[in-house]
Design a protein around this motif. Sequence first.
Motif, PDB file in Angstrom:
ATOM      1  N   UNK A   1     -19.025  12.445  15.914  1.00  0.00           N
ATOM      2  CA  UNK A   1     -20.238  11.654  16.120  1.00  0.00           C
ATOM      3  C   UNK A   1     -21.300  12.458  16.853  1.00  0.00           C
ATOM      4  N   UNK A   2     -20.877  13.196  17.894  1.00  0.00           N
ATOM      5  CA  UNK A   2     -21.822  14.014  18.649  1.00  0.00           C
ATOM      6  C   UNK A   2     -22.446  15.077  17.751  1.00  0.00           C
ATOM      7  N   UNK A   3     -21.614  15.706  16.917  1.00  0.00           N
ATOM      8  CA  UNK A   3     -22.127  16.724  16.000  1.00  0.00           C
ATOM      9  C   UNK A   3     -23.124  16.125  15.016  1.00  0.00           C
ATOM     10  N   UNK A   4     -22.852  14.923  14.529  1.00  0.00           N
ATOM     11  CA  UNK A   4     -23.782  14.263  13.619  1.00  0.00           C
ATOM     12  C   UNK A   4     -25.117  13.981  14.300  1.00  0.00           C
ATOM     13  N   UNK A   5     -25.058  13.577  15.566  1.00  0.00           N
ATOM     14  CA  UNK A   5     -26.288  13.324  16.313  1.00  0.00           C
ATOM     15  C   UNK A   5     -27.091  14.611  16.471  1.00  0.00           C
ATOM     16  N   UNK A   6     -26.402  15.712  16.721  1.00  0.00           N
ATOM     17  CA  UNK A   6     -27.094  17.007  16.855  1.00  0.00           C
ATOM     18  C   UNK A   6     -27.766  17.398  15.545  1.00  0.00           C
ATOM     19  N   UNK A   7     -27.056  17.186  14.445  1.00  0.00           N
ATOM     20  CA  UNK A   7     -27.620  17.530  13.140  1.00  0.00           C
ATOM     21  C   UNK A   7     -28.854  16.676  12.845  1.00  0.00           C
ATOM     22  N   UNK A   8     -28.805  15.398  13.206  1.00  0.00           N
ATOM     23  CA  UNK A   8     -29.968  14.530  13.013  1.00  0.00           C
ATOM     24  C   UNK A   8     -31.169  15.032  13.810  1.00  0.00           C
ATOM     25  N   UNK A   9     -30.904  15.459  15.040  1.00  0.00           N
ATOM     26  CA  UNK A   9     -31.986  15.963  15.881  1.00  0.00           C
ATOM     27  C   UNK A   9     -32.570  17.244  15.296  1.00  0.00           C
ATOM     28  N   UNK A  10     -31.691  18.115  14.806  1.00  0.00           N
ATOM     29  CA  UNK A  10     -32.150  19.369  14.179  1.00  0.00           C
ATOM     30  C   UNK A  10     -33.003  19.055  12.952  1.00  0.00           C
ATOM     31  N   UNK A  11     -32.554  18.109  12.138  1.00  0.00           N
ATOM     32  CA  UNK A  11     -33.288  17.739  10.924  1.00  0.00           C
ATOM     33  C   UNK A  11     -34.659  17.173  11.256  1.00  0.00           C
ATOM     34  N   UNK A  12     -34.707  16.299  12.275  1.00  0.00           N
ATOM     35  CA  UNK A  12     -35.990  15.709  12.672  1.00  0.00           C
ATOM     36  C   UNK A  12     -36.939  16.786  13.195  1.00  0.00           C
ATOM     37  N   UNK A  13     -36.396  17.767  13.924  1.00  0.00           N
ATOM     38  CA  UNK A  13     -37.226  18.858  14.447  1.00  0.00           C
ATOM     39  C   UNK A  13     -37.809  19.687  13.320  1.00  0.00           C
ATOM     40  N   UNK A  14     -37.013  19.945  12.311  1.00  0.00           N
ATOM     41  CA  UNK A  14     -37.486  20.731  11.169  1.00  0.00           C
ATOM     42  C   UNK A  14     -38.570  19.984  10.394  1.00  0.00           C
ATOM     43  N   UNK A  15     -38.430  18.668  10.325  1.00  0.00           N
ATOM     44  CA  UNK A  15     -39.451  17.884   9.638  1.00  0.00           C
ATOM     45  C   UNK A  15     -40.796  17.955  10.361  1.00  0.00           C
ATOM     46  N   UNK A  16     -40.750  18.274  11.647  1.00  0.00           N
ATOM     47  CA  UNK A  16     -41.986  18.453  12.421  1.00  0.00           C
ATOM     48  C   UNK A  16     -42.526  19.868  12.279  1.00  0.00           C
ATOM     49  N   UNK A  17     -41.846  20.700  11.497  1.00  0.00           N
ATOM     50  CA  UNK A  17     -42.320  22.062  11.269  1.00  0.00           C
ATOM     51  C   UNK A  17     -41.863  23.067  12.294  1.00  0.00           C
ATOM     52  N   UNK A  18     -40.815  22.744  13.068  1.00  0.00           N
ATOM     53  CA  UNK A  18     -40.310  23.660  14.094  1.00  0.00           C
ATOM     54  C   UNK A  18     -38.862  24.049  13.782  1.00  0.00           C
ATOM     55  N   UNK A  19     -38.508  25.273  14.170  1.00  0.00           N
ATOM     56  CA  UNK A  19     -37.132  25.731  14.043  1.00  0.00           C
ATOM     57  C   UNK A  19     -36.323  25.219  15.236  1.00  0.00           C
ATOM     58  N   UNK A  20     -35.024  25.035  15.026  1.00  0.00           N
ATOM     59  CA  UNK A  20     -34.174  24.505  16.088  1.00  0.00           C
ATOM     60  C   UNK A  20     -32.986  25.431  16.314  1.00  0.00           C
ATOM     61  N   UNK A  21     -32.684  25.704  17.578  1.00  0.00           N
ATOM     62  CA  UNK A  21     -31.550  26.537  17.960  1.00  0.00           C
ATOM     63  C   UNK A  21     -30.655  25.719  18.884  1.00  0.00           C
ATOM     64  N   UNK A  22     -29.352  25.726  18.647  1.00  0.00           N
ATOM     65  CA  UNK A  22     -28.397  25.052  19.534  1.00  0.00           C
ATOM     66  C   UNK A  22     -27.716  26.110  20.385  1.00  0.00           C
ATOM     67  N   UNK A  23     -27.870  26.002  21.690  1.00  0.00           N
ATOM     68  CA  UNK A  23     -27.231  26.959  22.597  1.00  0.00           C
ATOM     69  C   UNK A  23     -26.157  26.256  23.415  1.00  0.00           C
ATOM     70  N   UNK A  24     -25.333  27.075  24.080  1.00  0.00           N
ATOM     71  CA  UNK A  24     -24.254  26.514  24.894  1.00  0.00           C
ATOM     72  C   UNK A  24     -22.987  26.281  24.108  1.00  0.00           C
ATOM     73  N   UNK A  25     -22.834  26.974  22.976  1.00  0.00           N
ATOM     74  CA  UNK A  25     -21.620  26.828  22.163  1.00  0.00           C
ATOM     75  C   UNK A  25     -20.500  27.631  22.823  1.00  0.00           C
ATOM     76  N   UNK A  26     -19.635  26.940  23.563  1.00  0.00           N
ATOM     77  CA  UNK A  26     -18.509  27.584  24.220  1.00  0.00           C
ATOM     78  C   UNK A  26     -17.345  27.736  23.241  1.00  0.00           C
ATOM     79  N   UNK A  27     -16.378  28.612  23.556  1.00  0.00           N
ATOM     80  CA  UNK A  27     -15.248  28.820  22.628  1.00  0.00           C
ATOM     81  C   UNK A  27     -14.526  27.543  22.245  1.00  0.00           C
ATOM     82  N   UNK A  28     -14.250  26.671  23.232  1.00  0.00           N
ATOM     83  CA  UNK A  28     -13.517  25.455  22.911  1.00  0.00           C
ATOM     84  C   UNK A  28     -14.324  24.514  22.033  1.00  0.00           C
ATOM     85  N   UNK A  29     -15.649  24.504  22.241  1.00  0.00           N
ATOM     86  CA  UNK A  29     -16.506  23.654  21.403  1.00  0.00           C
ATOM     87  C   UNK A  29     -16.564  24.214  19.993  1.00  0.00           C
ATOM     88  N   UNK A  30     -16.655  25.548  19.881  1.00  0.00           N
ATOM     89  CA  UNK A  30     -16.664  26.178  18.557  1.00  0.00           C
ATOM     90  C   UNK A  30     -15.385  25.849  17.797  1.00  0.00           C
TER      91      UNK A  30
END
Length: 290
Positions: free
Chosen positions: A215-244
């Motif tokens: 669910x959290x990953x889906x929320x992140x993807x939605x946020x990334x998609x909405x950002x792109x629709x505004x014409x901006x690139x999106x970067x997700x940082x803080x990807x730790x080994x366990x999260x990866x």
Amino acid sequence: MTTRIHEILKKYPSELLTEWLAAMATSGVRRDALMKEAELREQCAEFLRLLTQATEHGNVTDTSSTGYHGVREMLDRLSRARSLQGFSPSETATFIFSFKQPVFERLRRELASQPELVTDELWNITVLLDKLGLYTTEVHQRTREEVIVRQQQEMLELSTPVVQLWDRIVCLPLIGTLDSGRTQTVMESLLQRIVETGAEIAIIDITGVPTVDTLTAQHLIKTVTATRLMGAECVISGIRPQIAQTIVHLGVDLAGVVTKSSVAGAFNWALRRLSQTVAQPSSRGAAGKA
């Protein structure tokens, strides 16, 4: 039977008001630190006036009828105000319940020659005041819940600050769980900030997010998609080994989404993307100062 109650309220308003205030004073339910006596007297007088009008026609115990609209409206205002002032639900309801003693005494005196009516009249006024007392509790509780929801929303907005790191680069640090409600607030804050700053790259840092599920990953993807629709690139940082590992295990598709292990890495990527650089202090200038 309903007219007897109305007649008593109409015949003894000043006496009932005085005895009611005295009953509240002796019961210890008054909170003089939160409310002055003059304000309490005014509230009691208004309630008595409206209750007298409401009991003039129809079923005296039907508090949902149109005749009790004024009473309900007054108790709604009173309960909301007392909730915000710091009164407890029981203290608010006792405003109504404490009226039983003086009105009971008046009924007994007036109906002393008709004992067969006393029980019925006492039952009617008991049902009436109990309903009104419970109504104040319901309004008090709703007001508290509204305050809690508003405070949660304010805290949510404060917990999702969008920071401008550089020209055309903004960063949204997330801390805690990312649920549906918070995702909406996050997207609104981020998109609004992109518009205000003209940002071309948005960094979403999830270092402070303890776990990432589907669910959290889906929320992140939605946020990334909405950002792109505004014409901006999106970067997700803080990807730790366990999260990866968790993301891979869940089969979440982050293809096409730029991810970095830290904000610094994401910031460097953003600078390169915008063909910008951060100059180091000149060693020659430092040597000259030495």
